[in-house]
Design a protein around this motif. Structure first.
Motif, short mmCIF file in Angstrom:
data_model
loop_
_atom_site.label_atom_id
_atom_site.label_comp_id
_atom_site.label_asym_id
_atom_site.label_seq_id
_atom_site.Cartn_x
_atom_site.Cartn_y
_atom_site.Cartn_z
N ARG A 187 1.12 -0.91 0.46
CA ARG A 187 0.18 -0.16 0.01
C ARG A 187 0.90 1.55 -0.18
O ARG A 187 2.07 1.48 0.98
N ASN A 189 -0.36 4.47 0.44
CA ASN A 189 -1.09 5.52 1.25
C ASN A 189 -0.88 6.63 2.00
O ASN A 189 0.40 6.55 1.89
N LYS A 190 -1.62 7.14 2.49
CA LYS A 190 -1.57 8.70 3.46
C LYS A 190 -0.53 7.80 4.96
O LYS A 190 0.12 8.36 5.15
N SER A 191 -1.30 6.34 5.15
CA SER A 191 -0.28 6.61 6.51
C SER A 191 1.09 5.54 6.19
O SER A 191 1.55 6.34 7.21
N ARG A 193 3.17 7.31 3.84
CA ARG A 193 2.94 9.00 3.72
C ARG A 193 4.34 10.11 5.30
O ARG A 193 4.97 9.97 5.37
N GLU A 277 -3.69 0.47 -9.08
CA GLU A 277 -5.14 1.23 -8.48
C GLU A 277 -5.74 0.28 -8.43
O GLU A 277 -6.65 -0.07 -8.74
N ASN A 279 -8.48 0.45 -4.43
CA ASN A 279 -8.46 1.54 -3.37
C ASN A 279 -7.57 1.67 -3.11
O ASN A 279 -6.91 2.10 -2.01
N GLY A 280 -6.79 2.61 -3.52
CA GLY A 280 -5.82 3.39 -3.68
C GLY A 280 -4.86 3.15 -4.53
O GLY A 280 -4.91 1.94 -4.43
N GLU A 282 -0.98 1.17 -5.06
CA GLU A 282 -0.19 0.26 -4.68
C GLU A 282 0.57 -0.06 -4.86
O GLU A 282 0.73 0.27 -6.99
#
Length: 294
Positions: A187, A189-191, A193, A277, A279-280, A282
């Motif tokens: 992932r 994702n924002k986490s 980053r 892509e 769900n975000g 990858e």
């Protein structure tokens, strides 16, 4: 009638590469779908774990009284002493006090062996080799990936056993071990980053990263490094670690799967990175390997 199920974890020998062993039938139980669960005191048969189903079950058969009983599936099960739960129906975490964790061998209900009987478990060694090759290569390339993207971290992050920031451990969403290969999805994702990983320009950098990973892995393969499974006990839930003596030091990764005994058993390994892509954003890493020609 109260059913008394095994009160301790199944002893497993597959971490040592065993593909054939004697065992005693502790319990059999018919299921509504016509299959039966066979619980043994010990087994060389690797089961799939619903909590992290990266490596599937071995192909195996039970040999008893001159009969061959195909194992239709092998899954992790759990018991509180009176009830048995299979796979995703297990209501507790591994190691929960008062519970035992077992390898459930699923067979045709009409063929289930009698409780107390002795039998032999025979695992398909060629299929085991194919999965073990894929799993060992998977760990190797994950370490090479960590090294390749190390400069993309701008914050301190937990290192892997070789000292590189552990991108694999921080971003892994799923891992699937195949015959002589694997597919890992990470992932972006924002986490991730927020943890300090910079994914800017990653798509343009994929060819360079591919080349770096393949080069690192080729150097490690040339070392013919030994692979060991270090384990804290013989039970199904006892902690086990994949360990490999690489030129940079000893690599160690927690793992419950099966593996080769040396990198010399792999002829070559090739990695392909792609962005997708789902769900975000990858990152998908596909690994293919071939065994050394005899």
């Amino acid at each position: 009638m109260v059913v008394m199920l095994p009160q301790h974890d199944t002893d497993v020998s597959y971490p040592l590469g065993v593909t054939q062993a004697r065992a005693t039938v502790l319990h059999t139980e018919r299921l509504a779908d016509g299959r039966a669960v066979v619980l043994l005191d010990s087994t060389p048969c690797h089961p799939v774990d619903a909590a992290w189903p990266d490596q599937g079950p071995d192909r195996a058969k039970l040999l008893t009284d001159g009969a061959e009983i195909p194992v239709l599936d092998a899954v992790v099960a759990a018991s509180n002493g009176s009830e048995l739960f299979l796979g995703s129906d297990i209501p507790v975490r591994k190691g929960t006090e008062g519970w035992s964790f077992l390898v459930a061998h699923l067979v045709n209900g009409e063929s289930a062996p009698a409780e107390g009987s002795q039998l032999e478990v025979l695992v398909d060694a060629d299929y085991r080799l194919a999965l073990s090759s894929g799993h060992s290569a998977c760990h190797l390339v994950s370490l090479a990936l960590n090294r390749a993207v190390a400069e993309r971290w701008n914050k301190e992050v937990r290192p892997d056993s070789l000292g590189a920031p552990d991108f694999d451990g921080s971003a892994i969403a799923s891992s699937t071990i195949t015959e002589y290969g694997s597919t890992d999805v990470y992932r972006l994702n924002k986490s991730l980053r927020r943890k300090g990983f910079d994914a800017e320009g990653l798509e343009q950098a994929l060819p360079e990263l591919n080349a770096a990973i393949n080069q690192t892995v080729a150097q490690w393969l040339a070392s013919g490094a030994e692979i060991r499974i270090n384990r804290e006990g013989e039970g199904l839930t006892d902690r086990r670690y994949w360990s490999c003596e690489l030129p940079e030091g000893t690599a160690s990764i927690p793992c419950g799967g099966t593996h080769l005994s040396s990198l010399s058993e792999l002829g070559s390994v090739n990695v392909r990175l792609t962005l997708r892509e789902s769900n975000g954003p990858e990152l998908e890493m596909t690994t293919n390997c071939v065994k050394t020609q005899e």
